[in-house]
Design an enzyme around this catalytic site. Structure first.
Site, PDB file in Angstrom:
ATOM      1  CG  ASP A  59       1.812 -69.234 -45.150  1.00  0.00           C
ATOM      2  OD1 ASP A  59       0.787 -68.554 -45.432  1.00  0.00           O
ATOM      3  OD2 ASP A  59       1.822 -70.485 -45.198  1.00  0.00           O
ATOM      4  CB  SER A 139     -12.784 -57.635 -53.460  1.00  0.00           C
ATOM      5  OG  SER A 139     -13.172 -57.658 -54.832  1.00  0.00           O
ATOM      6  CE1 TYR A 152     -10.373 -62.812 -53.985  1.00  0.00           C
ATOM      7  CE2 TYR A 152     -12.221 -61.807 -55.135  1.00  0.00           C
ATOM      8  CZ  TYR A 152     -10.963 -61.707 -54.549  1.00  0.00           C
ATOM      9  OH  TYR A 152     -10.323 -60.482 -54.521  1.00  0.00           O
ATOM     10  CE  LYS A 156     -10.313 -60.423 -51.143  1.00  0.00           C
ATOM     11  NZ  LYS A 156      -9.129 -60.001 -50.362  1.00  0.00           N
TER      12      LYS A 156
HETATM   13  N1  LIG Z   1      -6.394 -57.517 -58.733  1.00  0.00           N
HETATM   14  C1  LIG Z   1      -7.685 -57.430 -58.582  1.00  0.00           C
HETATM   15  O1  LIG Z   1      -8.442 -57.409 -59.542  1.00  0.00           O
HETATM   16  C2  LIG Z   1      -8.276 -57.311 -57.191  1.00  0.00           C
HETATM   17  C3  LIG Z   1      -9.557 -56.746 -57.062  1.00  0.00           C
HETATM   18  C4  LIG Z   1     -10.085 -56.608 -55.770  1.00  0.00           C
HETATM   19  C5  LIG Z   1      -9.382 -57.034 -54.682  1.00  0.00           C
HETATM   20  N2  LIG Z   1      -8.135 -57.591 -54.840  1.00  0.00           N
HETATM   21  C6  LIG Z   1      -7.420 -58.007 -53.619  1.00  0.00           C
HETATM   22  O2  LIG Z   1      -6.238 -57.241 -53.518  1.00  0.00           O
HETATM   23  C7  LIG Z   1      -5.265 -58.001 -52.792  1.00  0.00           C
HETATM   24  C8  LIG Z   1      -3.958 -57.992 -53.567  1.00  0.00           C
HETATM   25  O3  LIG Z   1      -4.162 -58.635 -54.818  1.00  0.00           O
HETATM   26  P1  LIG Z   1      -3.273 -58.388 -56.114  1.00  0.00           P
HETATM   27  O4  LIG Z   1      -4.207 -58.290 -57.227  1.00  0.00           O
HETATM   28  O5  LIG Z   1      -2.299 -57.319 -55.855  1.00  0.00           O
HETATM   29  O6  LIG Z   1      -2.572 -59.828 -56.221  1.00  0.00           O
HETATM   30  P2  LIG Z   1      -1.071 -60.272 -56.545  1.00  0.00           P
HETATM   31  O7  LIG Z   1      -1.180 -61.718 -56.848  1.00  0.00           O
HETATM   32  O8  LIG Z   1      -0.446 -59.343 -57.520  1.00  0.00           O
HETATM   33  O9  LIG Z   1      -0.339 -60.067 -55.150  1.00  0.00           O
HETATM   34  C9  LIG Z   1      -0.648 -60.827 -54.027  1.00  0.00           C
HETATM   35  C10 LIG Z   1       0.603 -61.006 -53.198  1.00  0.00           C
HETATM   36  O10 LIG Z   1       0.249 -61.779 -52.049  1.00  0.00           O
HETATM   37  C11 LIG Z   1       1.264 -62.735 -51.827  1.00  0.00           C
HETATM   38  N3  LIG Z   1       0.726 -63.879 -51.082  1.00  0.00           N
HETATM   39  C12 LIG Z   1      -0.076 -64.880 -51.546  1.00  0.00           C
HETATM   40  N4  LIG Z   1      -0.298 -65.776 -50.579  1.00  0.00           N
HETATM   41  C13 LIG Z   1       0.364 -65.328 -49.484  1.00  0.00           C
HETATM   42  C14 LIG Z   1       0.524 -65.845 -48.180  1.00  0.00           C
HETATM   43  N5  LIG Z   1      -0.024 -67.022 -47.801  1.00  0.00           N
HETATM   44  N6  LIG Z   1       1.272 -65.143 -47.293  1.00  0.00           N
HETATM   45  C15 LIG Z   1       1.859 -63.967 -47.656  1.00  0.00           C
HETATM   46  N7  LIG Z   1       1.761 -63.458 -48.890  1.00  0.00           N
HETATM   47  C16 LIG Z   1       1.011 -64.121 -49.793  1.00  0.00           C
HETATM   48  C17 LIG Z   1       1.761 -63.108 -53.209  1.00  0.00           C
HETATM   49  O11 LIG Z   1       3.058 -63.689 -53.172  1.00  0.00           O
HETATM   50  C18 LIG Z   1       1.721 -61.771 -53.939  1.00  0.00           C
HETATM   51  O12 LIG Z   1       2.954 -61.078 -53.798  1.00  0.00           O
HETATM   52  C19 LIG Z   1      -5.854 -59.389 -52.606  1.00  0.00           C
HETATM   53  O13 LIG Z   1      -6.377 -59.502 -51.304  1.00  0.00           O
HETATM   54  C20 LIG Z   1      -6.968 -59.448 -53.635  1.00  0.00           C
HETATM   55  O14 LIG Z   1      -7.986 -60.320 -53.264  1.00  0.00           O
HETATM   56  C21 LIG Z   1      -7.573 -57.732 -56.072  1.00  0.00           C
END
Ligand SMILES: NC(=O)c1ccc[n+]([C@@H]2O[C@H](COP(=O)([O-])OP(=O)(O)OC[C@H]3O[C@@H](n4cnc5c(N)ncnc54)[C@H](O)[C@@H]3O)[C@@H](O)[C@H]2O)c1
Length: 248
Positions: A59, A139, A152, A156
């Site tokens: 976590d 992001s 959010y 970022k």
């Molecule tokens: N998908 C998008 O559109 C997008 C765009 C820009 C930035 N992001 C950023 O990219 C990163 C990854 O996002 P994603 O889209 O792959 O999301 P996702 O939900 O597919 O994956 C996120 C992962 O983080 C894990 N997680 C959540 N809380 C946690 C914690 N407390 N400790 C450890 N692990 C934890 C989850 O179990 C999951 O496996 C994030 O930081 C998100 O803000 C995503």
């Protein structure tokens, strides 16, 4: 094999962008720890990926858990070269004055406090070695915010400033710190950003991306590979858009 002999921790590595980074880094010869709160998913991916992948339930908002992550990695590999702060969450699209304090605290804990906790756990080790790379997955939201994702977006923006502050302070220790700014991507989190996953909503998001598609985990894996490899040895403190032109 641009990462042969390197070791990397990827937080949130069991899904989405994190899993894209895990796959790419393994292809390039790294040893990778999939550090995710979803321990089962992390284990499954590690099993699928073979001997160079390990899984740990972590976590990122909890100090003892993050310290255990660092201890485990150093014990297993002898050293850590690369830390990817990728785990992140969002609140649902909501007018800013209506986001609950509970949701705000959740976002704060996973998206911001985690960067502080992983720095506490691993920067002393990287300083001792006189080298290392940290990559923060921020992001486009931190540069060009969309309405109703207010806190959010702000988390970022904080991450981008933290990246630059860390980069300038840690440069004399040989530690590079960069960020990636992905645009909306095809991951399980996308639905939460859109509120609802409908063709209309997808079209609305896509219409703001000049290259006309969502980002993919492979795009983020490729960009992370470059910034964490020795090819980027002169690059620190950047927050690089992987956004198909959205922030132009
Ligand atoms: N998908 C998008 O559109 C997008 C765009 C820009 C930035 N992001 C950023 O990219 C990163 C990854 O996002 P994603 O889209 O792959 O999301 P996702 O939900 O597919 O994956 C996120 C992962 O983080 C894990 N997680 C959540 N809380 C946690 C914690 N407390 N400790 C450890 N692990 C934890 C989850 O179990 C999951 O496996 C994030 O930081 C998100 O803000 C995503």
């Amino acid at each position: 094999m641009r990462l042969t002999g390197k070791t990397a921790i990827v937080t949130g590595g069991a899904s989405g962008f994190g899993a894209g980074i895990v796959r790419r880094f393994l292809q390039e010869g790294a040893k990778v720890m999939i550090a995710d709160i979803n321990g089962e998913a992390a284990k499954q991916l590690a099993q699928e990926m073979g001997d160079h992948a390990t899984a740990l339930r972590v976590d990122v908002g909890d100090r003892p858990s993050v310290q255990e992550m660092a201890r485990h990695a150093i014990e297993q590999w002898g050293h850590v070269d690369i830390l990817i702060n990728n785990a992140g969450i969002t609140h649902m699209p909501t007018p800013l004055e209506e986001v609950s304090e509970e949701d705000f605290d959740r976002v704060y804990r996973v998206n911001m406090k985690s960067v502080y906790l992983t720095a506490h756990a691993l920067v002393p080790h990287l300083k001792e070695r006189g080298k290392g790379v940290i990559l923060n997955i921020a992001s486009t939201a931190g540069v060009s915010p969309r309405p109703k994702l207010n806190w959010y977006n702000a988390s970022k923006g904080w991450m981008i400033t933290a990246t630059k502050a860390m980069a300038v302070e840690l440069a004399p220790d040989g530690i590079r710190v960069n960020a990636l700014n992905p645009v909306a991507g095809e991951t399980p989190l996308l639905k939460s950003f859109m509120g609802e996953d409908s063709p209309q909503m997808r079209q609305k998001f896509l219409s703001t991306i000049p290259l006309g598609r969502f980002s993919q985990p492979e795009d983020i894996g490729n960009a992370a590979l470059f910034l964490c490899s020795d090819e980027a040895s002169m690059i620190t403190g950047v927050a690089m858009e992987v956004d198909g032109g959205r922030c132009i």
